[in-house]
Write an enzyme that holds these catalytic residues in place. Structure first.
Site, PDB file in Angstrom:
ATOM      1  N   THR A 180       0.796  -1.224   0.000  1.00 21.66           N
ATOM      2  CA  THR A 180       0.000   0.000   0.000  1.00 21.66           C
ATOM      3  C   THR A 180       0.835   1.284   0.000  1.00 21.66           C
ATOM      4  O   THR A 180       0.433   2.277  -0.613  1.00 21.66           O
ATOM      5  CB  THR A 180      -0.938  -0.002   1.241  1.00 21.66           C
ATOM      6  OG1 THR A 180      -1.804  -1.123   1.116  1.00 21.66           O
ATOM      7  CG2 THR A 180      -1.762   1.244   1.354  1.00 21.66           C
ATOM      8  N   SER A 186       1.057  -7.692  -1.536  1.00 23.35           N
ATOM      9  CA  SER A 186       1.769  -8.792  -0.872  1.00 23.35           C
ATOM     10  C   SER A 186       0.964 -10.081  -0.820  1.00 23.35           C
ATOM     11  O   SER A 186       1.496 -11.147  -0.516  1.00 23.35           O
ATOM     12  CB  SER A 186       2.243  -8.388   0.522  1.00 23.35           C
ATOM     13  OG  SER A 186       1.178  -8.350   1.419  1.00 23.35           O
TER      14      SER A 186
HETATM   15  N1  ASP Z   1      -3.057  -5.588   0.164  1.00 24.91           N
HETATM   16  C1  ASP Z   1      -1.945  -4.782   0.607  1.00 24.91           C
HETATM   17  C2  ASP Z   1      -0.689  -5.623   0.557  1.00 24.91           C
HETATM   18  O1  ASP Z   1      -0.496  -6.442   1.399  1.00 24.91           O
HETATM   19  C3  ASP Z   1      -2.208  -4.265   1.979  1.00 24.91           C
HETATM   20  C4  ASP Z   1      -1.135  -3.376   2.552  1.00 24.91           C
HETATM   21  O2  ASP Z   1      -0.091  -3.124   2.008  1.00 24.91           O
HETATM   22  O3  ASP Z   1      -1.386  -2.875   3.654  1.00 24.91           O
HETATM   23  O4  ASP Z   1       0.097  -5.457  -0.341  1.00 24.91           O
END
Ligand code: ASP
Length: 344
Positions: free
Chosen positions: A16, A63
């Site tokens: 993010t 991720s």
């Molecule tokens: N979906 C994102 C990830 O894990 C969530 C984040 O970065 O907070 O890449």
């Protein structure tokens, strides 16, 4: 005092922190964007911030798309740049950060430098965000403590955690992580407070960094639930599965259904290593406490004590990647290798 000559390599894997939104779509990582923002924000250029460079991965990942081969790539990149930098900051999505941190803690053998993972709940592109603080303070921490921190950590929301003790506990709050069974290594308030007594000892300078790459070993994790059918468990333990983290009730219990126990025994006889960890966030598995736990022990399950699911899973991946056979995996998984569990 921070050392102005400190150099940090930022390994930007995605997540993010560097995401943006395109009309009609959800957040996704935008190549080049994080570096552009960080170069533009004067705080990242202040003299007390260590000199940093960004190595951007291609593709940048949410991720949730990370696999063991991505962990291996991060570990290899750290090894390749090891002599040129004083510390490493892995910018990573929060969803699987605790898995990557756990895996790196095992894969990087003889680590003498800090490897911090951070990310954010709101991207740096938003006016109000937690990325700025997390990134900036992580850099400052490496600058200040690079000669004392010799382990893989997660830094988030002003707290420095041992990476392999963390788990994601919040989807919305800035306090996305907790380290339920191990105190934080440090806290950032007006001052930086390191909990010196808890840090991993720094190997001596002659020790070389060794990387054990993790392949796609067939291991998994599974949460026991009331009404669990033997067919589920049999399917989970079927070849080519080599290891399973079994998230048990309470202190390490499961239904004592004779068919379930027979499935576990058969798996043990085929060399499958099953590690019990507790579903509750706090406390260790103790399979001797209840008759139900003892039934698991008799069926060949071993105790993962207070390991998080993330650490237990990463450890199974790692031990098989070392080339160990089932007997060695069974015994090593119960030992404290990188501060990931509390031995009795
Ligand atoms: N979906 C994102 C990830 O894990 C969530 C984040 O970065 O907070 O890449």
């Amino acid at each position: 005092m921070p050392d102005p000559m400190t150099r940090v390599l930022i390994l930007y894997t995605g997540g993010t922190a560097g995401m943006g939104k395109e009309p009609g779509q959800g957040y996704r990582p935008i190549p080049g964007f994080l570096e552009k923002m960080m170069r533009r924000i004067p705080l990242f250029q202040e003299p007390e911030v260590p000199a940093w460079e960004i190595h951007q991965y291609d593709p940048l990942l949410d991720s949730s798309d990370m696999r063991p081969r991505h962990w291996s790539r991060i570990a290899r990149d750290i090894q390749a740049a090891y002599e040129d930098y004083d510390g490493f900051l892995v910018v990573h999505g929060t969803d699987t950060m605790a898995y990557t941190a756990s895996a790196l803690s095992f894969m990087l053998r003889g680590l003498r430098k800090p490897v911090l993972l951070t990310g954010s709940q709101i991207p740096l592109s938003e006016t109000r965000n937690d990325a700025l603080d997390n990134l900036l303070t992580a850099l400052l921490l490496i600058g200040r403590f690079h000669d004392r921190l010799a382990e893989v950590c997660v830094f988030f929301d002003n707290t420095l955690y041992r990476g392999n003790r963390t788990t994601k506990i919040h989807t919305e709050g800035f306090d996305a992580f907790a380290s339920p069974d191990f105190p934080p290594l440090g806290e950032v308030g007006i001052d930086f407070e390191l909990n010196q007594g808890l840090l991993r000892p720094r190997p001596d300078a002659a020790r070389e960094l060794k990387v054990c790459e993790i392949g796609e070993t067939t291991v998994g994790a599974f949460r026991v639930f009331p009404g669990l059918r033997v067919s589920f468990l049999e399917a989970l333990l079927a070849p080519p599965v080599q290891g399973l983290v079994l998230e048990c009730f309470g202190a390490g219990n499961a239904p004592t259904d004779p068919e379930l126990m027979a499935a576990l025994r058969a798996a043990r006889d085929r060399g499958v290593v099953v590690v019990a960890v507790p579903q509750p966030l706090y406390g260790a598995a103790n399979l001797e406490l209840y008759a139900n736990g003892r039934a698991l022990l008799e069926a060949g399950v071993v105790s993962g004590r207070d390991m998080t699911v993330e650490a237990a899973l990463a450890k199974l991946f790692y031990l098989y990647a070392r080339g160990f056979g089932p007997q060695q995996v069974r015994s090593q998984v119960q030992l404290d290798l990188r501060g990931e569990l509390t031995e009795p």
